[in-house]
Design a protein around this motif. Structure first.
Motif, PDB file in Angstrom:
ATOM      1  N   SER A  24       0.820  -1.210   0.000  1.00  0.00           N
ATOM      2  CA  SER A  24       0.000   0.000   0.000  1.00  0.00           C
ATOM      3  C   SER A  24       0.852   1.257   0.000  1.00  0.00           C
ATOM      4  O   SER A  24       0.510   2.251  -0.642  1.00  0.00           O
ATOM      5  N   ALA A  27       2.131   1.593  -3.536  1.00  0.00           N
ATOM      6  CA  ALA A  27       1.064   2.016  -4.441  1.00  0.00           C
ATOM      7  C   ALA A  27       0.704   3.479  -4.225  1.00  0.00           C
ATOM      8  O   ALA A  27       0.502   4.229  -5.192  1.00  0.00           O
ATOM      9  N   GLY A  28       0.613   3.898  -2.966  1.00  0.00           N
ATOM     10  CA  GLY A  28       0.292   5.293  -2.684  1.00  0.00           C
ATOM     11  C   GLY A  28       1.358   6.235  -3.206  1.00  0.00           C
ATOM     12  O   GLY A  28       1.056   7.278  -3.809  1.00  0.00           O
ATOM     13  N   VAL A  85      -5.018   6.431  -0.355  1.00  0.00           N
ATOM     14  CA  VAL A  85      -4.232   5.246   0.012  1.00  0.00           C
ATOM     15  C   VAL A  85      -3.246   5.589   1.119  1.00  0.00           C
ATOM     16  O   VAL A  85      -3.150   4.881   2.123  1.00  0.00           O
ATOM     17  N   ARG A  93      -7.926   2.308  -1.410  1.00  0.00           N
ATOM     18  CA  ARG A  93      -7.417   1.199  -2.218  1.00  0.00           C
ATOM     19  C   ARG A  93      -8.278   0.966  -3.454  1.00  0.00           C
ATOM     20  O   ARG A  93      -7.763   0.770  -4.551  1.00  0.00           O
ATOM     21  N   GLY A  96      -7.842   3.880  -5.827  1.00  0.00           N
ATOM     22  CA  GLY A  96      -6.523   3.817  -6.445  1.00  0.00           C
ATOM     23  C   GLY A  96      -6.459   2.788  -7.560  1.00  0.00           C
ATOM     24  O   GLY A  96      -5.876   3.039  -8.619  1.00  0.00           O
ATOM     25  N   ALA A  97      -7.051   1.628  -7.328  1.00  0.00           N
ATOM     26  CA  ALA A  97      -7.057   0.583  -8.355  1.00  0.00           C
ATOM     27  C   ALA A  97      -7.857   1.033  -9.575  1.00  0.00           C
ATOM     28  O   ALA A  97      -7.423   0.817 -10.717  1.00  0.00           O
ATOM     29  N   ILE A 128       0.826  -0.501  -9.912  1.00  0.00           N
ATOM     30  CA  ILE A 128      -0.085   0.067  -8.916  1.00  0.00           C
ATOM     31  C   ILE A 128      -1.313  -0.816  -8.761  1.00  0.00           C
ATOM     32  O   ILE A 128      -1.724  -1.142  -7.642  1.00  0.00           O
ATOM     33  N   LEU A 132      -2.361  -2.871  -5.304  1.00  0.00           N
ATOM     34  CA  LEU A 132      -3.603  -2.564  -4.589  1.00  0.00           C
ATOM     35  C   LEU A 132      -4.609  -3.707  -4.608  1.00  0.00           C
ATOM     36  O   LEU A 132      -5.522  -3.730  -3.790  1.00  0.00           O
ATOM     37  N   THR A 133      -4.454  -4.641  -5.537  1.00  0.00           N
ATOM     38  CA  THR A 133      -5.457  -5.703  -5.646  1.00  0.00           C
ATOM     39  C   THR A 133      -4.950  -7.078  -5.252  1.00  0.00           C
ATOM     40  O   THR A 133      -5.729  -8.030  -5.237  1.00  0.00           O
TER      41      THR A 133
END
Length: 142
Positions: A24, A27-28, A85, A93, A96-97, A128, A132-133
């Protein structure tokens, strides 16, 4: 076997103390990189920069101003999602995805205009979405 209470289960990407960590955090941070870069690309498109060109037979051919607005809107969405995120918001999340997925699609459509930009951005957006997934395995389920 006893069930772990919901309040004691570790949340994905959250370290002790409620701080964002792991995938996370990556990704953020990547969203906060991708967003401003898309905003700058949008500004260049709106300014009718001579940086972009496309073949005349391209199916997704839009004017440079249209591409500029698209990149600008997507970039703002990426920044907002990145803040969500990094702020450990419940919607962060998912947003973001979705934002990275939309950015991935728009970058794919933008490849003929500037492939040296679009292809690395597609790779970043894909990382990313993956971060996130991805599923986090609980210690007892490995």
């Amino acid at each position: 076997m006893t069930a772990t209470p919901e309040s004691n289960r570790p949340r994905h990407g959250v370290s002790d103390g409620g701080k964002v960590g792991g995938a996370s955090l990556f990704a953020g941070a990547a969203l906060m990189l991708s967003g401003p870069l898309s905003i700058l690309m949008g500004a260049a498109g709106i300014a009718q920069d001579t940086l972009f060109s496309a073949s005349s037979g391209y199916a997704y051919r839009f004017g440079l101003t249209a591409w500029g607005v698209i990149h600008l809107v997507v970039g703002v969405g990426l920044v907002v999602a990145g803040l969500g995120v990094l702020g450990n918001r419940s919607w962060g999340r998912g947003a973001g995805a979705v934002a990275a997925g939309v950015s991935l699609i728009t970058q794919f459509m933008f490849v003929p205009y500037y492939p040296a930009w679009a292809i690395p951005m597609m790779a970043l957006d894909l990382m990313i979405v993956f971060a996130l997934t991805r599923l986090q395995m609980e210690p007892g389920n490995r």
